[in-house]
Scaffold this active site. Structure first.
Site, PDB file in Angstrom:
ATOM      1  N   THR A   6       0.821  -1.205   0.000  1.00  0.00           N
ATOM      2  CA  THR A   6       0.000   0.000   0.000  1.00  0.00           C
ATOM      3  C   THR A   6       0.855   1.255   0.000  1.00  0.00           C
ATOM      4  OG1 THR A   6      -1.993   0.946   0.939  1.00  0.00           O
ATOM      5  CG2 THR A   6      -0.240   0.448   2.476  1.00  0.00           C
ATOM      6  N   GLY A 162       2.578   4.914  -8.046  1.00  0.00           N
ATOM      7  CA  GLY A 162       2.015   3.727  -8.678  1.00  0.00           C
ATOM      8  C   GLY A 162       2.812   3.249  -9.882  1.00  0.00           C
ATOM      9  N   CYS A 165       6.203   1.675  -7.771  1.00  0.00           N
ATOM     10  CA  CYS A 165       6.072   0.645  -6.740  1.00  0.00           C
ATOM     11  C   CYS A 165       5.088  -0.431  -7.198  1.00  0.00           C
ATOM     12  CB  CYS A 165       5.590   1.269  -5.427  1.00  0.00           C
ATOM     13  SG  CYS A 165       5.295   0.064  -4.118  1.00  0.00           S
ATOM     14  N   THR A 168       1.680  -0.767  -5.333  1.00  0.00           N
ATOM     15  CA  THR A 168       0.797   0.399  -5.322  1.00  0.00           C
ATOM     16  C   THR A 168       0.076   0.482  -6.658  1.00  0.00           C
ATOM     17  OG1 THR A 168       2.330   1.565  -3.857  1.00  0.00           O
ATOM     18  CG2 THR A 168       0.732   2.916  -5.047  1.00  0.00           C
TER      19      THR A 168
END
Length: 180
Positions: A6, A162, A165, A168
Site C-alpha cells: 500500500t 504507482g 512501486c 501500489t
C-alpha cells in the site's frame, strides 16, 4: 515491520489536508487479491481522516482503539494520538500489530507508529507504506515547484508512486479535512 502492499500520502495546504491511499491488496510477494480496497477513511463524526499501511486486520483494530481515544478526549487529535501511541507501545497485544497510521483533522497532520512515534512533518507532507518514499518525493517536488492544491498534489504524486512501486496501484481513495 512489513509494509508492502500500500501507499498512503497526505499533504497539508492553507485550506486543510488531503489524504490519498491506493486500493491494492497483495497476498505475499506475487498475488494481487483486490484492486479497490479503501485504506483511507473518515472517523470520529467525519471530522478526522485516517489512512493505514500494514496488516488490514491490525489496522482495523488500531482504528477502533484510536476512535475510542478520540471519543475519550473530545476529538482532540494530538492528545488522542499521544495516548494511542503510549498504549500501542506498552500493551503486549497492540505491540505486535503491524501497521502505521496517518491522521489529520485538517489543521494537524500526524504519523503514528507502533514504536510510540507521533510525528508531525515540518513541511506538511507525510507518506507511509511500500510506495511511501516515492509518493513523498513526488509530493515534495510538486509542493515546492507548483501552485497545485493539496488534493491535486496527492493525486499526481500517488500516480507517480504507482508507476514505480509494484505494491501500489492507481485505484485511489482521496479524503479531505478542511481547517476548522
Amino acid at each position: 515491520m512489513d509494509l508492502k502492499g500500500t501507499t498512503i500520502l497526505a499533504v497539508k495546504d492553507d485550506e486543510g489536508v488531503s489524504m490519498a491511499g491506493d486500493g491494492q491488496v497483495t497476498l505475499g510477494q506475487a498475488i494481487v487479491m483486490k484492486h479497490g480496497a479503501r485504506k483511507v477513511r473518515r472517523i470520529y463524526k467525519d471530522r478526522i481522516i485516517a489512512g493505514f499501511a500494514g496488516s488490514t486486520a491490525d489496522a482495523f483494530t488500531l482504528f477502533e482503539r484510536f476512535e475510542a481515544k478520540l471519543e475519550e478526549f473530545g476529538g482532540n487529535l494530538l492528545r488522542a494520538s499521544v495516548e494511542m501511541a503510549k498504549d500501542w507501545r506498552k500493551d503486549k497485544f497492540l505491540r505486535r500489530l503491524e501497521a502505521m497510521l496517518l491522521v489529520s483533522d485538517g489543521t494537524t497532520l500526524l504519523m503514528l507508529s507502533g514504536t510510540g512515534d507521533v510525528i508531525e512533518p515540518d513541511d506538511g507532507v507525510a507518506a507511509i507504506g511500500s510506495g511511501g518514499p516515492y509518493a513523498l518525493a513526488a509530493a515534495r517536488a510538486l509542493q515546492r515547484h507548483t501552485a497545485l492544491s493539496a488534493q491535486e498534489i496527492v493525486t499526481k504524486a500517488m500516480a507517480i508512486a504507482g508507476e514505480l512501486c509494484v505494491f501500489t496501484n492507481d485505484h485511489l481513495t482521496v479524503e479531505n479535512a478542511r481547517r476548522a
